[in-house]
Scaffold this active site. Structure first.
Site, PDB file in Angstrom:
ATOM      1  N   CYS A  81       0.874  -1.178   0.000  1.00 31.78           N
ATOM      2  CA  CYS A  81       0.000   0.000   0.000  1.00 31.78           C
ATOM      3  C   CYS A  81       0.906   1.220   0.000  1.00 31.78           C
ATOM      4  O   CYS A  81       1.695   1.418   0.934  1.00 31.78           O
ATOM      5  CB  CYS A  81      -0.898  -0.022   1.240  1.00 31.78           C
ATOM      6  SG  CYS A  81      -2.008   1.387   1.258  1.00 31.78           S
ATOM      7  N   CYS A 119      -3.262   7.061  -4.823  1.00 37.28           N
ATOM      8  CA  CYS A 119      -3.001   5.623  -4.771  1.00 37.28           C
ATOM      9  C   CYS A 119      -1.561   5.302  -5.205  1.00 37.28           C
ATOM     10  O   CYS A 119      -1.239   5.345  -6.402  1.00 37.28           O
ATOM     11  CB  CYS A 119      -4.005   4.839  -5.622  1.00 37.28           C
ATOM     12  SG  CYS A 119      -3.949   3.070  -5.263  1.00 37.28           S
TER      13      CYS A 119
HETATM   14  O1  PYC Z   1      -1.828   3.926  -1.928  1.00 34.08           O
HETATM   15  O2  PYC Z   1      -1.362   1.939  -2.734  1.00 34.08           O
HETATM   16  C1  PYC Z   1      -2.125   2.732  -2.190  1.00 34.08           C
HETATM   17  C2  PYC Z   1      -3.476   2.259  -1.808  1.00 34.08           C
HETATM   18  C3  PYC Z   1      -4.038   1.051  -2.077  1.00 34.08           C
HETATM   19  C4  PYC Z   1      -5.323   1.073  -1.520  1.00 34.08           C
HETATM   20  C5  PYC Z   1      -5.506   2.297  -0.920  1.00 34.08           C
HETATM   21  N1  PYC Z   1      -4.361   3.017  -1.107  1.00 34.08           N
END
Ligand code: PYC
Length: 303
Positions: free
Chosen positions: A85, A229
């Site tokens: 993550c 993300c």
């Molecule tokens: O930042 O990789 C990330 C992530 C995955 C799910 C929520 N954030």
């Protein structure tokens, strides 16, 4: 259990810093299996309502097998466990800095899918170098709501389906529609045998003075990522490298649907792509989780 909350670009991370169950050591992957098989109540108590919410991502600090690492980390959410993550790793680094366990400079964290490097610049700013990321399939077509949607399947520490042409508006007022649409895409992928793809990422142009692209990311448990993300941006950059559109030394600025930004770049070694993500996280709570035997919802309201 003692937990510290932070958010990275708006996306929360709750780090278990003490009082968790003994997982018996060994590889972080093995410790994840022990947590999943024997102590899943930890995930449930921390993430589900009334203490948590579907948006929350948990991170449990565990002893690393590789002694060059500052910590091992197991990430989890409202439906299970994550390999990596990105926003969570930035949150963990800022939390360890807040605790005085790491300082400014380079560190390593061990995750179930590999070792991740982190560079702490100051109490809020962290860069990470993710695990190797790559595109598995270009231009996979699925039928959704009676039309064909095409996207790339890529690994960035989690599996993503990345869609450029979708005709949807990526803006905060459209979150309900985007959530419904991306859930349909995920269901269509599952029906076509691509069950491993649990994150769906839609892209749109951004204001070029701010970022190179804006995204909406559906997470496995149905919430959308408030941050750009980290693993999704890694998957995106792996596709850009494969298409010859991003080279080492260039910066890719990925904006989230709420306007937060990660700066990305890549290191390429023998054709293998290692994405780097730079972002900011802020510690916003320190708490103790209390498990009262009289409380019917002490382990959270399970779905
Ligand atoms: O930042 O990789 C990330 C992530 C995955 C799910 C929520 N954030």
């Amino acid at each position: 259990m003692r937990v510290i909350d932070s958010h990275t670009g708006g996306e929360p991370t709750r780090v278990v810093v003490g009082g968790g169950p003994d997982l018996g050591g060994g590889s972080v992957k093995r410790q994840l299996e022990v947590l999943r098989e024997k102590h899943d109540w930890v995930r449930s108590a921390i993430i589900h309502e009334p203490r948590g919410s579907e948006v929350m991502v948990g991170a449990m600090l565990v002893p690393p097998e590789d002694q060059s690492c500052a910590a091992g980390v197991i990430f989890f959410n409202n439906v299970g466990y994550l390999g990596m993550c990105g926003h969570g790793t930035i949150g963990v680094a800022v939390t360890l800095f807040h605790l005085g366990q790491i300082g400014v400079g380079e560190h390593r964290l061990q995750t179930p899918v590999g070792i991740v490097k982190v560079w702490v610049e100051d109490r809020n700013t962290v860069s990470i170098e993710n695990v190797e990321s790559y595109r598995k399939t270009k231009d996979l077509a699925v039928e959704v709501e009676g039309k064909v949607v095409r996207g790339d399947v890529a690994w960035g520490g989690n599996w993503f389906f990345l869609v450029r042409d979708h005709g949807e508006k990526i803006e905060p007022g459209n979150v309900q529609r985007l959530t419904a649409f991306t859930k349909e895409i995920r269901a269509a992928l599952g029906a076509a045998g691509h069950d491993e793809i649990d994150h769906i990422e839609l892209f749109a142009p951004a204001d070029p003075t701010q970022a190179d692209s804006k995204n909406f990311v559906l997470c496995p448990g149905g919430a959308y990522d408030r941050s750009p993300c980290g693993t999704g941006t890694s998957a995106k950059m792996a596709c850009l490298v494969a298409d010859g559109k991003l080279k080492p030394g260039e910066t890719w600025r990925q904006e989230s649907i709420i306007g937060s930004i990660f700066e990305g770049s890549v290191r390429v070694e023998n054709g293998r792509v290692f994405p780097r993500i730079r972002g900011q996280a802020y510690v916003n709570a320190e708490s103790t989780i209390l498990i009262d035997p009289a409380d019917p919802y002490r382990f959270g309201i399970r779905p």
